[in-house]
Design an enzyme around this catalytic site. Sequence first.
Site, short mmCIF file in Angstrom:
data_model
loop_
_atom_site.label_atom_id
_atom_site.label_comp_id
_atom_site.label_asym_id
_atom_site.label_seq_id
_atom_site.Cartn_x
_atom_site.Cartn_y
_atom_site.Cartn_z
NE ARG A 134 -10.59 -10.12 -1.17
CZ ARG A 134 -11.00 -9.27 -2.11
NH1 ARG A 134 -11.33 -9.71 -3.31
NH2 ARG A 134 -11.08 -7.98 -1.86
CE LYS A 146 -3.79 -1.75 2.95
NZ LYS A 146 -4.90 -1.67 2.01
#
Length: 528
Positions: free
Chosen positions: A374, A300
């Site tokens: 996830r 990120k």
Amino acid sequence: MTRFAHPLIVLCMATFEKNSVSALSKAQNLEALILFGDDTKKILSKITDRSLAEAIRTPLTMDFKGRYRECLLVYTEEKPAIKTTKRIILVGTGKSAKLTNHHWRTLASTAVHYLKNLGITKNIGLLLPSPKGQKTSEIAMASAQGQSLGQIGFDLFKTERKEEEKARFETIRFQFLVSDAKELRGAQDGVARGSLIGEDVNWARRLILLPGGDLYPDVLVQKVQEMVAKSPAKTKIRAEYWTEKELRKHSFGGLLGVGQGSTHRPRFIILEYFQGKRGEPPIVLVGKGITFDSGGLSLKPPASQETMKYDMAGSASVLSAFKIITDLGIKCNVVALVPTAENMPSGTAIRPGDVLRMASGKTVEVLNTDAEGRLILADGLHYATTHYKPKAVIDVATLTGACALAVGEAAAGVFTNNKKLLSALMTTSEKVQENLWPLPDFDDYYVPLLKSEIADLKNIGTREAGASTASIFLRNFISNNTPWAHLDIAGCGWYDAGRDFIASKGPSGIPIRLLAQFIEDFNQQSFS
Ligand code: BES
Ligand code: ZN
Ligand code: ZN
């Protein structure tokens, strides 16, 4: 510090921590007494003490407007007849007919802040109002919640504090008061429940505030162990803390894969509480416990990493809801599951293009290592839906920036495979005033986006509909058509500034009250 406190000291601390509830007529020598008044300048409690009523007569006719969250300080010392208090704080409620628990939480929190800014933190009375049509026990509960939720600041690491700021770091415990002794019982029940819930929510908020360097999977495990050891229900809670050995044994490829780049190793936390009917299927909560999300090799940008210590807010939420239920001693069957890992780039990290074999046996092509939530939830959800025969599984996760973009701080995005479960969650959402908003799952559009050329699934879709494709990814790991709901709290879990009863920037505590209330109200309902 000595390890074992003297029993008497422990006892004193316990009584100090606890809120007292008594009749207004019993209160004496308060530093401040909080009274609520509405926009017609009516005080929302019966004041039988003539001198008290006299003390607020002028402020009510002169400066007090009764606007929502207005505070006015009134000194009473020069009037020798008043033994109750040195000061009165008039707090405005706005229109009194429209007040809900949300407002009472906010008003109590407002009073906490007003007092801290004045530097008054001890010996404060709050006269519980009794406006028409509202129950004292509910107002007491909401006010006690607001008292707790209004306290926590996020400058925990400051070493230097200005003298005038010191009061802000002290905890305010109101002496809750009622005008009429008949209201005492209801007020006591409400205050006890509200403080317990407020403090348990703060327990989670404090965990979320801890930086990634201080709270990594092993520390989270330790915090949970301490929580269980101190629990009044500790003999009724069964806990397991898996290390990599058990994770490998259960083929938790998603969790192991995400965790493999960090020196802090992944863990899986299992808490079970079976105090409901025998044979009644449990409600299983699963929380995303990424203690820091750098994005991994799909790193990120720095600004996006700044708040990523909060990527374990889902796990803190399910643990706190479990804590509330067990602290309250609710008769129900409930399980909390937390896959926890740190998502880091390194020579041992998963690479874009790597394929993971998940606990369910399905294979996933990892095209973006930043879509890690996830992957760890997939193993948790598989375990939840196969190991237990749950009546419902609810997962909570700071899963997608897309959800935050869609709904902002206003709500958690909700996805579900079961209409009855959705309706029960929406009912609870209204009751506790934590917003949920259903987001779409158009299979025709979204399912194809997760097709991989080399594995069963890939872990990202397109940029568009990011919250929906993430949810559809998770759905692949729900076995036996178990009623399931996914709550994406990326937006609502962290406030960029204080709002309502949450006084400062940081973790909102959402959706902890919702989860606990849902379990309390629906643990015997069937959704299939
Ligand atoms: N933890 C983030 C999601 C997030 C973003 C939470 C902002 C709170 C605020 C998650 O792991 C993530 O990085 N998701 C990616 C998924 C994408 C790569 C498909 C995202 O949302 O950008
Ligand atoms: Zn990520
Ligand atoms: Zn994440």
